[in-house]
Write a protein that holds these residues in place. Structure first.
Motif, PDB file in Angstrom:
ATOM      1  N   ARG A 183       0.833  -1.211   0.000  1.00 51.23           N
ATOM      2  CA  ARG A 183       0.000   0.000   0.000  1.00 51.23           C
ATOM      3  C   ARG A 183       0.866   1.258   0.000  1.00 51.23           C
ATOM      4  O   ARG A 183       0.608   2.202  -0.754  1.00 51.23           O
ATOM      5  CB  ARG A 183      -0.910  -0.007   1.239  1.00 51.23           C
ATOM      6  CG  ARG A 183      -1.748   1.258   1.413  1.00 51.23           C
ATOM      7  CD  ARG A 183      -2.828   1.340   0.342  1.00 51.23           C
ATOM      8  NE  ARG A 183      -3.545   2.592   0.418  1.00 51.23           N
ATOM      9  CZ  ARG A 183      -3.288   3.657  -0.348  1.00 51.23           C
ATOM     10  NH1 ARG A 183      -2.321   3.606  -1.250  1.00 51.23           N
ATOM     11  NH2 ARG A 183      -4.009   4.759  -0.236  1.00 51.23           N
ATOM     12  N   SER A 184       1.901   1.287   0.828  1.00 50.24           N
ATOM     13  CA  SER A 184       2.749   2.469   0.889  1.00 50.24           C
ATOM     14  C   SER A 184       3.528   2.658  -0.413  1.00 50.24           C
ATOM     15  O   SER A 184       3.677   3.783  -0.899  1.00 50.24           O
ATOM     16  CB  SER A 184       3.702   2.390   2.082  1.00 50.24           C
ATOM     17  OG  SER A 184       4.631   1.336   1.930  1.00 50.24           O
ATOM     18  N   PHE A 187       1.152   4.033  -3.026  1.00 47.54           N
ATOM     19  CA  PHE A 187       0.804   5.431  -2.720  1.00 47.54           C
ATOM     20  C   PHE A 187       1.945   6.371  -3.084  1.00 47.54           C
ATOM     21  O   PHE A 187       1.744   7.403  -3.724  1.00 47.54           O
ATOM     22  CB  PHE A 187       0.460   5.556  -1.228  1.00 47.54           C
ATOM     23  CG  PHE A 187       0.267   6.966  -0.762  1.00 47.54           C
ATOM     24  CD1 PHE A 187      -0.833   7.708  -1.188  1.00 47.54           C
ATOM     25  CD2 PHE A 187       1.195   7.570   0.079  1.00 47.54           C
ATOM     26  CE1 PHE A 187      -1.002   9.031  -0.766  1.00 47.54           C
ATOM     27  CE2 PHE A 187       1.033   8.880   0.497  1.00 47.54           C
ATOM     28  CZ  PHE A 187      -0.070   9.613   0.076  1.00 47.54           C
ATOM     29  N   THR A 361       2.614  13.797   1.615  1.00 48.92           N
ATOM     30  CA  THR A 361       2.534  12.337   1.799  1.00 48.92           C
ATOM     31  C   THR A 361       2.752  11.906   3.245  1.00 48.92           C
ATOM     32  O   THR A 361       2.441  10.771   3.597  1.00 48.92           O
ATOM     33  CB  THR A 361       3.610  11.640   0.935  1.00 48.92           C
ATOM     34  OG1 THR A 361       4.906  12.126   1.296  1.00 48.92           O
ATOM     35  CG2 THR A 361       3.365  11.865  -0.546  1.00 48.92           C
ATOM     36  N   ARG A 363       1.357  12.522   6.179  1.00 51.08           N
ATOM     37  CA  ARG A 363       0.246  12.112   7.053  1.00 51.08           C
ATOM     38  C   ARG A 363      -0.173  10.674   6.776  1.00 51.08           C
ATOM     39  O   ARG A 363      -0.321   9.873   7.701  1.00 51.08           O
ATOM     40  CB  ARG A 363      -0.938  13.066   6.870  1.00 51.08           C
ATOM     41  CG  ARG A 363      -2.070  12.803   7.849  1.00 51.08           C
ATOM     42  CD  ARG A 363      -3.154  13.863   7.723  1.00 51.08           C
ATOM     43  NE  ARG A 363      -4.245  13.598   8.652  1.00 51.08           N
ATOM     44  CZ  ARG A 363      -5.328  14.359   8.754  1.00 51.08           C
ATOM     45  NH1 ARG A 363      -5.442  15.449   7.997  1.00 51.08           N
ATOM     46  NH2 ARG A 363      -6.277  14.040   9.610  1.00 51.08           N
ATOM     47  N   THR A 364      -0.361  10.349   5.498  1.00 52.52           N
ATOM     48  CA  THR A 364      -0.758   8.977   5.145  1.00 52.52           C
ATOM     49  C   THR A 364       0.336   7.984   5.491  1.00 52.52           C
ATOM     50  O   THR A 364       0.070   6.913   6.059  1.00 52.52           O
ATOM     51  CB  THR A 364      -1.088   8.897   3.642  1.00 52.52           C
ATOM     52  OG1 THR A 364      -2.193   9.756   3.359  1.00 52.52           O
ATOM     53  CG2 THR A 364      -1.444   7.464   3.246  1.00 52.52           C
ATOM     54  N   ARG A 367       0.631   7.179   9.194  1.00 48.56           N
ATOM     55  CA  ARG A 367      -0.367   6.192   9.651  1.00 48.56           C
ATOM     56  C   ARG A 367       0.059   4.777   9.277  1.00 48.56           C
ATOM     57  O   ARG A 367      -0.050   3.849  10.078  1.00 48.56           O
ATOM     58  CB  ARG A 367      -1.753   6.520   9.051  1.00 48.56           C
ATOM     59  CG  ARG A 367      -2.418   7.735   9.646  1.00 48.56           C
ATOM     60  CD  ARG A 367      -3.912   7.722   9.374  1.00 48.56           C
ATOM     61  NE  ARG A 367      -4.201   7.737   7.942  1.00 48.56           N
ATOM     62  CZ  ARG A 367      -4.444   8.827   7.240  1.00 48.56           C
ATOM     63  NH1 ARG A 367      -4.404  10.015   7.821  1.00 48.56           N
ATOM     64  NH2 ARG A 367      -4.721   8.757   5.954  1.00 48.56           N
TER      65      ARG A 367
END
Length: 411
Positions: A183-184, A187, A361, A363-364, A367
């Motif tokens: 996912r990272s 992104f 980027t 903040r996402t 997490r």
């Protein structure tokens, strides 16, 4: 519980039967999986053309990788097969349960006993032993707890159930970590200008690469020698630093100055898992005046390249494709070089744009990184729990006849 002890040499015998023309399957000993077919471990392990000098093992024999036994490279062979001539093959006596020995050998207590008997240069505490081996005579002289055969079977069965349960939980965490990493990566790859119209500039034109210190215990220290903390490959993980265990080294002032880390350096390791090769981690002076090992590259960006932007870029699909295609693959690991890092092309945008991308980027990714760290911590706790159960059961600190899930699973 207090059990009688006996030397291992009275509970097993060393088998050294060579294959000759007999060619059963070739086996390997994995730290995590025990004895498994070599082909299921990796396709890249080097092997001899002539296997006639390899050792034969039978089902139930205990196999030790002499160079990595103190790290857990031990297991019971499930099938008849061939193992390396340097491995130890032990046949348990009728007075001991093979699976009990398997678990005992993987306990922290027994690993400590083996580590104290290693023959080699250096010490096991920081991985400095060169060509470490446990000799059969030293291994045979270790006094091990010997409960009754019935108790050994209870212990082995209890640990079989418990370790399978823990391993299943660990496998779930691995899958979750893999999904978070995917996912990272996806992104980051979406927001970085890796397919746009910007210029792609060789990293060697935008940054310098500092080499680290080669550890050499025979080095003569000069009068101006200084002692400084230094980080090793084990301290630099993919995208993060692991600084719980830091060692020190004494070198001349000149060598120290040439290998001192600076705030904003992007750290990359020379070798490691292929999918993590080239991953950069920003150094933020977590430890003042810290040096780095020669297997760590300190990439020092110039005025037109932001450290966090570079580290972010190394997590993209674009960077992964580059480092995986240029990496030198050996066994189940891979390595890169300072030359290949310099040749990596950077999609160069203005410094303001680099900082904006990093900010947008963060903040996402924070997490995702928070969840990743949580899963890593859970995996560490599972590993500790597994080792504590094994050690407690084989040393009598846990009464497996009254323990929880293991006893219930046997009912």
């Amino acid at each position: 519980m207090i059990w009688p002890t006996r030397r291992l040499k009275y509970l097993s015998r060393t088998i050294d039967r060579r294959a000759g023309s007999d060619q059963p399957p070739l086996l390997a000993v994995s730290i995590h999986k025990g004895v498994i077919p070599r082909e299921s471990l990796t396709d890249d392990l080097p092997r001899a053309e002539d296997l006639s000098n390899y050792k034969i093992c039978e089902p139930g024999d205990i196999i030790l990788n002499r160079m990595r036994a103190f790290q857990g490279a031990i297991g019971v062979s499930p099938i008849r097969g061939l193992v390396s001539p340097d491995y130890l093959v032990l046949q348990p006596s009728p007075h001991v349960n093979a699976q009990y020995l398997h678990h005992l050998f993987r306990s922290s207590w027994f690993i400590g006993e083996m580590a104290s008997r290693l023959r080699g240069i250096g010490g096991t505490d920081n991985g400095a032993v060169r060509t470490p081996r446990i000799n059969p005579e030293d291994l045979g002289n270790i006094e091990i707890p010997t409960p009754s055969l019935d108790e050994q079977r209870w212990i082995a069965n209890f640990l079989d159930v418990e370790t399978i349960y823990i391993d299943r939980l660990a496998a779930i965490r691995d899958r979750q970590l893999h999904l978070l990493n995917d996912r990272s990566t996806a992104f980051i790859s979406e927001v970085l200008p890796t397919s746009g119209d910007c210029q792609f500039i060789r990293l060697g034109y935008l940054a310098t690469i500092q080499s680290g210190i080669t550890v050499d215990g025979s080095r003569t220290l000069s009068d101006d020698a200084v002692t400084r903390p230094y980080i090793r490959v084990a301290n630099v993980q993919a995208g993060r630093l692991e600084l719980n265990s830091i060692t020190e080294i004494s070198v001349s002032e000149k060598m120290a100055a040439a290998s001192t880390l600076r705030f904003g350096d992007v750290l990359m390791t020379e070798g490691g898992d292929l999918d993590k090769l080239g991953r950069g981690t920003v150094w933020r002076d977590e430890i003042p005046e810290c040096l780095h090992q020669n297997h760590i590259f300190a990439v020092r960006p110039g005025a037109s390249l932001d450290s966090d932007y570079l580290a972010l870029l190394t997590r993209s699909i674009y960077a992964r494709n580059y480092f995986e295609s240029t990496g030198t693959k050996t066994t189940n690991l891979a390595s890169t070089s300072s030359g290949k890092i310099r040749d990596f092309r950077i999609p160069l945008v203005s410094l303001a744009t680099q900082k904006r991308i990093v900010k947008e980027t963060s903040r996402t990714l924070d997490r995702i990184d928070s969840l990743t760290n949580l899963l890593i911590k859970q995996k560490q706790l599972l590993t500790e729990r597994r080792q504590a159960l094994i050690t407690g059961a084989v040393t009598g600190q846990i009464d497996v006849t009254t323990a929880g899930r293991g006893s219930e699973g046997l009912a």
